[in-house]
Scaffold this motif. Sequence first.
Motif, PDB file in Angstrom:
ATOM      1  N   TYR A 183      44.181  38.055  30.299  1.00  0.00           N
ATOM      2  CA  TYR A 183      44.104  37.670  31.704  1.00  0.00           C
ATOM      3  C   TYR A 183      43.225  38.647  32.478  1.00  0.00           C
ATOM      4  O   TYR A 183      42.403  38.243  33.299  1.00  0.00           O
ATOM      5  N   GLY A 184      43.413  39.935  32.187  1.00  0.00           N
ATOM      6  CA  GLY A 184      42.597  40.952  32.860  1.00  0.00           C
ATOM      7  C   GLY A 184      41.115  40.765  32.589  1.00  0.00           C
ATOM      8  O   GLY A 184      40.280  40.886  33.477  1.00  0.00           O
ATOM      9  N   PRO A 201      36.705  40.616  38.465  1.00  0.00           N
ATOM     10  CA  PRO A 201      35.649  40.100  39.331  1.00  0.00           C
ATOM     11  C   PRO A 201      34.269  40.462  38.791  1.00  0.00           C
ATOM     12  O   PRO A 201      33.990  41.617  38.478  1.00  0.00           O
ATOM     13  N   LYS A 202      33.442  39.452  38.628  1.00  0.00           N
ATOM     14  CA  LYS A 202      32.063  39.642  38.175  1.00  0.00           C
ATOM     15  C   LYS A 202      31.156  38.959  39.198  1.00  0.00           C
ATOM     16  O   LYS A 202      31.460  37.869  39.660  1.00  0.00           O
ATOM     17  N   SER A 203      30.059  39.591  39.540  1.00  0.00           N
ATOM     18  CA  SER A 203      29.245  39.020  40.610  1.00  0.00           C
ATOM     19  C   SER A 203      28.299  37.948  40.106  1.00  0.00           C
ATOM     20  O   SER A 203      28.010  36.989  40.798  1.00  0.00           O
ATOM     21  N   GLY A 204      27.779  38.099  38.894  1.00  0.00           N
ATOM     22  CA  GLY A 204      26.831  37.103  38.394  1.00  0.00           C
ATOM     23  C   GLY A 204      25.464  37.167  39.049  1.00  0.00           C
ATOM     24  O   GLY A 204      24.637  36.291  38.833  1.00  0.00           O
ATOM     25  N   ILE A 205      25.231  38.196  39.858  1.00  0.00           N
ATOM     26  CA  ILE A 205      23.925  38.301  40.514  1.00  0.00           C
ATOM     27  C   ILE A 205      22.867  38.750  39.496  1.00  0.00           C
ATOM     28  O   ILE A 205      23.100  39.682  38.729  1.00  0.00           O
ATOM     29  N   ASN A 259      33.282  36.507  46.083  1.00  0.00           N
ATOM     30  CA  ASN A 259      33.347  35.417  45.128  1.00  0.00           C
ATOM     31  C   ASN A 259      34.319  34.391  45.668  1.00  0.00           C
ATOM     32  O   ASN A 259      35.516  34.656  45.807  1.00  0.00           O
ATOM     33  N   ASP A 260      33.800  33.219  45.976  1.00  0.00           N
ATOM     34  CA  ASP A 260      34.593  32.248  46.713  1.00  0.00           C
ATOM     35  C   ASP A 260      35.736  31.664  45.891  1.00  0.00           C
ATOM     36  O   ASP A 260      36.771  31.292  46.436  1.00  0.00           O
ATOM     37  N   THR A 261      35.575  31.588  44.567  1.00  0.00           N
ATOM     38  CA  THR A 261      36.635  31.004  43.744  1.00  0.00           C
ATOM     39  C   THR A 261      37.917  31.810  43.836  1.00  0.00           C
ATOM     40  O   THR A 261      39.013  31.262  43.868  1.00  0.00           O
ATOM     41  N   TYR A 262      37.781  33.114  43.844  1.00  0.00           N
ATOM     42  CA  TYR A 262      38.976  33.966  43.854  1.00  0.00           C
ATOM     43  C   TYR A 262      39.132  34.734  45.164  1.00  0.00           C
ATOM     44  O   TYR A 262      40.010  35.592  45.269  1.00  0.00           O
ATOM     45  N   SER A 303      36.184  40.418  46.693  1.00  0.00           N
ATOM     46  CA  SER A 303      34.946  41.149  46.901  1.00  0.00           C
ATOM     47  C   SER A 303      34.355  41.517  45.551  1.00  0.00           C
ATOM     48  O   SER A 303      35.073  41.957  44.659  1.00  0.00           O
ATOM     49  N   VAL A 304      33.078  41.305  45.384  1.00  0.00           N
ATOM     50  CA  VAL A 304      32.406  41.744  44.166  1.00  0.00           C
ATOM     51  C   VAL A 304      31.235  42.640  44.550  1.00  0.00           C
ATOM     52  O   VAL A 304      30.644  42.490  45.605  1.00  0.00           O
ATOM     53  N   TYR A 305      30.931  43.576  43.667  1.00  0.00           N
ATOM     54  CA  TYR A 305      29.882  44.532  43.931  1.00  0.00           C
ATOM     55  C   TYR A 305      28.845  44.434  42.826  1.00  0.00           C
ATOM     56  O   TYR A 305      29.187  44.288  41.657  1.00  0.00           O
ATOM     57  N   SER A 306      27.586  44.503  43.189  1.00  0.00           N
ATOM     58  CA  SER A 306      26.523  44.498  42.194  1.00  0.00           C
ATOM     59  C   SER A 306      25.532  45.586  42.572  1.00  0.00           C
ATOM     60  O   SER A 306      25.268  45.820  43.746  1.00  0.00           O
TER      61      SER A 306
END
Lengths: 314, 314, 314, 314
Positions: free
Chosen positions: A146-147, A152-156, A258-261, A264-267
């Motif tokens: 699960y972890g 959180p991954k940004s995907g940028i 990240n709108d799904t969850y 905040s995501v950082y890249s």
Amino acid sequence: MKRNYKRENDLGFGTRNYGRYNRFLNKDGSVNIKRRGRSLADSIDLFHALITMSWTKFLLLVIISYFVINVIFATFYYLIGYQSFGNLEHGSNWKDFSELFFFSAQTLTTVGYGYIYPKSISAGTMAAVESMIGLLGFALATGILYGRFSRPKSGIVYSKNILVAPYKEISGLMFRIANSKQNELIEIEAQLIVSMKDLKTNKRVFLPLPLELAKINFLALNWTIVHAIDENSPIYNYNAEDFEKSDSEFIIMIKAINDTYSQSVYSRNSYKYDELVYGARFSPMINDTDKKGQVWINVSQLSEYEPAELNVLV
Amino acid sequence: MKRNYKRENDLGFGTRNYGRYNRFLNKDGSVNIKRRGRSLADSIDLFHALITMSWTKFLLLVIISYFVINVIFATFYYLIGYQSFGNLEHGSNWKDFSELFFFSAQTLTTVGYGYIYPKSISAGTMAAVESMIGLLGFALATGILYGRFSRPKSGIVYSKNILVAPYKEISGLMFRIANSKQNELIEIEAQLIVSMKDLKTNKRVFLPLPLELAKINFLALNWTIVHAIDENSPIYNYNAEDFEKSDSEFIIMIKAINDTYSQSVYSRNSYKYDELVYGARFSPMINDTDKKGQVWINVSQLSEYEPAELNVLV
Amino acid sequence: MKRNYKRENDLGFGTRNYGRYNRFLNKDGSVNIKRRGRSLADSIDLFHALITMSWTKFLLLVIISYFVINVIFATFYYLIGYQSFGNLEHGSNWKDFSELFFFSAQTLTTVGYGYIYPKSISAGTMAAVESMIGLLGFALATGILYGRFSRPKSGIVYSKNILVAPYKEISGLMFRIANSKQNELIEIEAQLIVSMKDLKTNKRVFLPLPLELAKINFLALNWTIVHAIDENSPIYNYNAEDFEKSDSEFIIMIKAINDTYSQSVYSRNSYKYDELVYGARFSPMINDTDKKGQVWINVSQLSEYEPAELNVLV
Amino acid sequence: MKRNYKRENDLGFGTRNYGRYNRFLNKDGSVNIKRRGRSLADSIDLFHALITMSWTKFLLLVIISYFVINVIFATFYYLIGYQSFGNLEHGSNWKDFSELFFFSAQTLTTVGYGYIYPKSISAGTMAAVESMIGLLGFALATGILYGRFSRPKSGIVYSKNILVAPYKEISGLMFRIANSKQNELIEIEAQLIVSMKDLKTNKRVFLPLPLELAKINFLALNWTIVHAIDENSPIYNYNAEDFEKSDSEFIIMIKAINDTYSQSVYSRNSYKYDELVYGARFSPMINDTDKKGQVWINVSQLSEYEPAELNVLV
């Protein structure tokens, strides 16, 4: 005389200049600094390692652990003796061991067919211990899986190069980003900082490069992030050589949601001077509407650029 | 001459005008833009898909996976041969296969009745593999179920239309929202932006429409969100035709805190010009106290409106 | 006459002066205040306790619980009678009990070999209850393990002492921090507050000590946090004795973002006057680039300092 | 003439005055408004219900579900017929059913002793279905248990009454809060709003009451939250009767960070005029240091107050 003891912007990398070519930020956004001399407990951060390792490594680790634990328990059972196990047809050493290995696997996974079963106190105790270890191990695996998934991954994704391109009547420092994932990124904020050697003091300085636009609401198409190189810019009038001489590194910090969850995501990313292209502009990325009126964009063209004459400043 | 290289508000949709009728935001708040040309790994975001698909699809997928995995392992067991399984009464091919299918199911779920059991090394190994896959699959299912349930959802519902209604001595652009869920939403903040074609430049512009009230503490009743169309409004003096000519789309972004989980939730919506009703006002929603003194409100009336004469501006 | 009824900065520790030597913040950052008189339900916060206890205690608790639950159920089964269990070879009391203890363990973990099985209604019911308890207990363990692992931890380590050191042409109050963990900390913000006895009113005051730099982007190397003791500082001209007389405690509050999980983490620490070294400076920490150009730093030198003459203020 | 179309502070409760005595916020902080007319899907928010119901209800639900599911599957097995189950000693209807009920329980929990086992295709299929349902149900239970435990709870307790007490040379509106839980609360922010009937317009108004101190860093001791009733206060010169006549409700919104999980937590409360005590002051709460120098406080005295003469304003 009143003095001001406030220090200016500092990224936390110090001001020392190392002789060798090196970068502060790796291309994957991680900080390129090793911390030594930590205590053993701090160095080993099991959960962190299990969460961040690649899937291949992780699955290999799971399979090997499963095999090793079963070998260990099979050995225990073997040492206890075949007489302690009901229904076990005594045969060669190898046959006994393999039977007990399977019994161990059936106990660890709690399948428990029961065609072989523990008869003696020692065998029963060992099996009770193994099944509990199985349950706890499984609980652990659940949490780790699960972890891994929910991290959180940004995907940028970033253009391969940063360009000095014509921009309005002056020049601009430009790079492009896009979202490579299915999820929506919203409230994207960008920060651009240049790390340069101050040629007079030989110290490293970190200077913010103000952006033409520092925040957008949706990362729907690509986003070309632009620093206008006007007379207030710390890199005003710099040519390709100047960037190399000052050992420039352009550090990018992006924050988004990240709108799904709703997370905040950082890249982060950085470009060294040898990833800077002087006198080029990004090729427009194809984007159009299809028959149903839906706009689309081709993300694979993110890094494409073409040579361009820079504006001559008078 | 000093110039300003700061750009104004940009949502991230670019300024291009596509010929066709299209909208930037779908009614479910998702961005109506497709990203092509991504790598295969990026296109397939398994966890995202499993978390966001409908319950019907998800359960169907679980059932089909369960069936397929059992068929695969039953085939393996069948190829190994019925002699490798203790207690298996040899019969027709079909009978053997069905027995082994059930054996597979009992292994995968770790039920392991044991009336049939693996006797040979190959059968034992295969069963050990299957039971581990069963455990990991189950761990995965646990994480996904939790992820599905705990994903932040706002539950905000919007009135079907946006109205230009009489508002004090002028007109106002209005829509209504309410909370359709049981949980409490607090600290609700709204933003309204109009996306219009600039008729002179033929470029698309995105202009914020300031709200009469941009934040409330509780979304307890309904909330009518109002932009006062005064002389500073970018849509001042617009009539129904002007909204269509400029291909207007009203984009709404709402942020709130879901009190049950102390989580930020985001909701978005958009109205195209053909969802705008010119000259109407929302019907008051019934709300009263019941015998116990509790206030109640009827959410189903959220979209109801009635014709209304607009104020004539001199 | 208009008065201002706004109060100044207050940490929430009140203004009372306790006679004894005591500290408000422990070295692990927890608040050194006990709350008595709470209801039983509030005092026992099971999940909190299970999440924050040490691993040794936690594993011991799991093993003991497993043992105790099995003893309890074995006792029940024993009272029901050996006749209720199929395949149980009746022997001495001890033998019967140990067999039923193993049966209980096999039921609780859902291994269920089945060589012993419940025959009567009462035995069947009890086994059905135990296996459900086993499943729920396992569900609980899964959650707790995940909670323990995923709990945000900052990993920030502090220098053992706080120093009054020469700083530019004046003095500075200084301490050092570093990250002892593998994960990256970003957007680190620090706050420094001194808690002192006001010698005139005998009340405790809490005064913020402004920092030379209050925020950095990466905690990559060490960070020396400095309060410049200029004429505006509440501890201007203080010598070692003054800090003791006023029973000073320096309270540090740090906020950062753990980049692996995009989570805010909080770290706190305090230094009492007897952890302050007057007239010393931190020894530089070794940091250099290795052959591959990677910068490294030796975290174990964090607390090292050397005597230093303070600047004489005219 | 320029007008201002910005509205003042609004909590989201509207401005309507309901005839009956009612309160907007319940004592547990939930909003006292029912939403009717929602769709069935919206009304039933299973996860929300399972997460927020009491532990007694939740455990009862689990037990009943377990029983009911087993009864249902036992019925299926019974209808399939005792001949389909190996080793089942055929007896009375009741005996057959009870045996199959236990078989169902052993399948659902995946214990699977196997002394009874499915022989026919239909029995095997049904058992395969039940064991999968068991696994999924268990996965669900795991998620719900974790959700219940990890849900952010503030643990803030409020004094039973709000007082108008002497405060400096004027009066103050005061209430007290404390933390009833083991975990630490940090960065606590409070907001106080009065909801009153405007006697002229008969509309309800919501007015913020500024606090003497609106934020503290630690909720270590108790915190007395004070609104100074000076000439700028909306309740200046109000006596006990005025509060009743205007149907006053004092609404409190508190935000804090739970340090154990680095989570924002929200707490709300309200006092109606009949919970206001006019002319009283809170009794000091016992707090002292014990032998080890640790400060302690007695939370059970939070609500204690004593009569007090108010300052006469000239």
